[in-house]
Design a protein around this motif. Sequence first.
Motif, mmCIF file in Angstrom:
data_model
loop_
_atom_site.group_PDB
_atom_site.id
_atom_site.type_symbol
_atom_site.label_atom_id
_atom_site.label_comp_id
_atom_site.label_asym_id
_atom_site.label_seq_id
_atom_site.Cartn_x
_atom_site.Cartn_y
_atom_site.Cartn_z
ATOM 1 N N ILE A 79 18.614 46.972 30.359
ATOM 2 C CA ILE A 79 17.358 46.788 29.548
ATOM 3 C C ILE A 79 16.233 47.057 30.448
ATOM 4 O O ILE A 79 16.014 46.272 31.790
ATOM 5 C CB ILE A 79 17.156 45.575 28.863
ATOM 6 C CG1 ILE A 79 18.434 45.459 28.099
ATOM 7 C CG2 ILE A 79 15.950 45.659 27.973
ATOM 8 C CD1 ILE A 79 18.416 46.404 26.749
ATOM 9 N N GLU A 80 15.108 47.926 30.421
ATOM 10 C CA GLU A 80 13.930 47.852 31.245
ATOM 11 C C GLU A 80 13.015 47.102 30.459
ATOM 12 O O GLU A 80 12.938 46.906 29.440
ATOM 13 C CB GLU A 80 13.301 49.381 31.299
ATOM 14 C CG GLU A 80 12.070 49.292 32.019
ATOM 15 C CD GLU A 80 11.582 50.612 31.927
ATOM 16 O OE1 GLU A 80 10.120 50.705 31.548
ATOM 17 O OE2 GLU A 80 12.198 51.690 32.119
ATOM 18 N N PRO A 100 15.748 49.887 25.978
ATOM 19 C CA PRO A 100 15.372 50.368 24.417
ATOM 20 C C PRO A 100 15.358 48.899 23.606
ATOM 21 O O PRO A 100 15.766 48.124 24.021
ATOM 22 C CB PRO A 100 16.611 50.879 24.060
ATOM 23 C CG PRO A 100 17.858 50.587 24.796
ATOM 24 C CD PRO A 100 17.048 50.096 26.299
ATOM 25 N N ALA A 101 14.019 49.112 22.962
ATOM 26 C CA ALA A 101 13.670 47.945 22.202
ATOM 27 C C ALA A 101 14.730 47.523 20.946
ATOM 28 O O ALA A 101 14.440 46.336 20.722
ATOM 29 C CB ALA A 101 12.163 48.245 21.749
ATOM 30 N N ARG A 102 15.161 48.476 20.257
ATOM 31 C CA ARG A 102 16.021 48.106 19.155
ATOM 32 C C ARG A 102 17.009 47.236 19.406
ATOM 33 O O ARG A 102 17.443 46.483 18.476
ATOM 34 C CB ARG A 102 16.641 49.358 18.294
ATOM 35 C CG ARG A 102 17.381 50.165 19.177
ATOM 36 C CD ARG A 102 17.707 51.522 18.985
ATOM 37 N NE ARG A 102 18.236 52.476 20.035
ATOM 38 C CZ ARG A 102 19.324 52.451 20.306
ATOM 39 N NH1 ARG A 102 20.255 51.309 19.982
ATOM 40 N NH2 ARG A 102 19.793 53.168 21.233
ATOM 41 N N LYS A 103 17.599 46.993 20.518
ATOM 42 C CA LYS A 103 18.609 45.994 21.034
ATOM 43 C C LYS A 103 18.068 44.632 21.468
ATOM 44 O O LYS A 103 18.872 43.628 21.475
ATOM 45 C CB LYS A 103 19.278 46.607 22.398
ATOM 46 C CG LYS A 103 19.893 47.956 22.056
ATOM 47 C CD LYS A 103 20.788 48.366 23.533
ATOM 48 C CE LYS A 103 21.542 49.584 23.006
ATOM 49 N NZ LYS A 103 22.411 49.964 24.352
ATOM 50 N N ILE A 104 16.817 44.620 21.512
ATOM 51 C CA ILE A 104 16.185 43.273 21.945
ATOM 52 C C ILE A 104 15.555 42.442 20.692
ATOM 53 O O ILE A 104 14.480 42.786 20.267
ATOM 54 C CB ILE A 104 15.307 43.425 23.042
ATOM 55 C CG1 ILE A 104 15.904 44.304 24.358
ATOM 56 C CG2 ILE A 104 14.802 42.272 23.813
ATOM 57 C CD1 ILE A 104 17.134 43.688 24.619
ATOM 58 N N SER A 128 6.466 47.105 18.332
ATOM 59 C CA SER A 128 7.653 47.672 18.222
ATOM 60 C C SER A 128 8.597 47.638 19.552
ATOM 61 O O SER A 128 9.717 47.478 19.554
ATOM 62 C CB SER A 128 7.459 49.139 17.530
ATOM 63 O OG SER A 128 6.839 49.846 18.565
ATOM 64 N N ARG A 129 8.002 47.707 20.691
ATOM 65 C CA ARG A 129 8.289 47.523 21.760
ATOM 66 C C ARG A 129 7.899 46.183 22.625
ATOM 67 O O ARG A 129 8.300 46.107 23.701
ATOM 68 C CB ARG A 129 7.978 48.850 22.814
ATOM 69 C CG ARG A 129 8.721 50.117 22.630
ATOM 70 C CD ARG A 129 8.324 51.367 23.248
ATOM 71 N NE ARG A 129 8.685 50.960 24.763
ATOM 72 C CZ ARG A 129 8.016 51.180 25.737
ATOM 73 N NH1 ARG A 129 6.754 52.122 25.640
ATOM 74 N NH2 ARG A 129 8.213 51.172 27.061
ATOM 75 N N GLY A 130 6.808 45.644 22.030
ATOM 76 C CA GLY A 130 6.482 44.409 22.697
ATOM 77 C C GLY A 130 7.321 43.215 22.518
ATOM 78 O O GLY A 130 7.722 42.959 21.243
#
Length: 349
Positions: A79-80, A100-104, A128-130
Amino acid sequence: MKLSHFNFNLPKELLAEYPAENRDESRLMVVDRKKKTIEHKMFKDLIDYFDDGDVLILNNTKVFPARLYGNKEKTGARIEVFLLRELNSEQRLWDVLVDPARKIRIGNKLYFGDDDSLVAEVIDNTTSRGRTLRFLYDGSYDEFRNKLTELGETPIPKYINREVVPEDAERYQTIYAKEEGAVAAPTAGLHFSKHLLKRLEIKGVDFAEVTLHVGLGTFNPVEVEDLSKHKMDSEELKITQEACDVVNKAIGNRKRVCAVGTTTMRAIESSVSSNRSLNPYDGWTNKFIFPPYDFSIADCMITNFHTPKSTLLMMISAFTGHDLMKKAYDEAIKEGYKFYSYGDAMLIL
């Protein structure tokens, strides 16, 4: 003016992947607003345009290694994590972007470093990514910050399609960077070498420093056709009395005042008095400059070449005049100038 006025075709090969070999030997396009002329120079020729008592205003923010790579607990997925800003130093809370955000999700843990010595727990979803992360680390605050620096990577822009190299740590940073807090470099300043600054100083040119911690919001695409509806992210800004004194003296003496970069221009335009002088400031700014706009402090500026539809291009249009800006950009593309963070520079008189 509408968003569509700021679209143009930028050939991919003109996006600079690496900086010029020497800082002050990138190319410099000189655009004169009064004469409507365009000249082609080298950046070190900048010295020919400034005299005793003129002022260059610099943004002395310092980029920190904001990009980390961790592994998700259980699955080990890479994860970045992009550190945006520290929210609370005692609790080690940070505002970040994940990919990728959907995994977190809230409650997930991320492990960093070969020895997993740094751990972070996701405690909130912000966009969405935050995400908001709480870092868990056995050690003092200074040791924790050193650990972030050790594990972090220079946050060169995503469009640069290559691995980070050791030279980026030095070259994606101005030589006068002092105040740590930016996640992107104030790129117009990257062209200054120690030698060029010394030559300007010997010529009698003064310098004033402001601090605007550049956030990723500077590069957020504008997605509304009506520019007045676009909202800039807030960025931390500090302007000292000392900087104001240097700038206001030059204004009073009718000397040239030059903003080095769009971040510097946004900083000084965020704190202007009714009599068009610079005021001290300590806080946040979400100033968005687009045409038409009446500038109060600087009468010239140095900037890089910006990408289509960017807020940075809109500021350049407001300062240069839209038609002259378009003419300059057409010429830049024709002449093969390099664009964006590691690209060439423009001096607008």
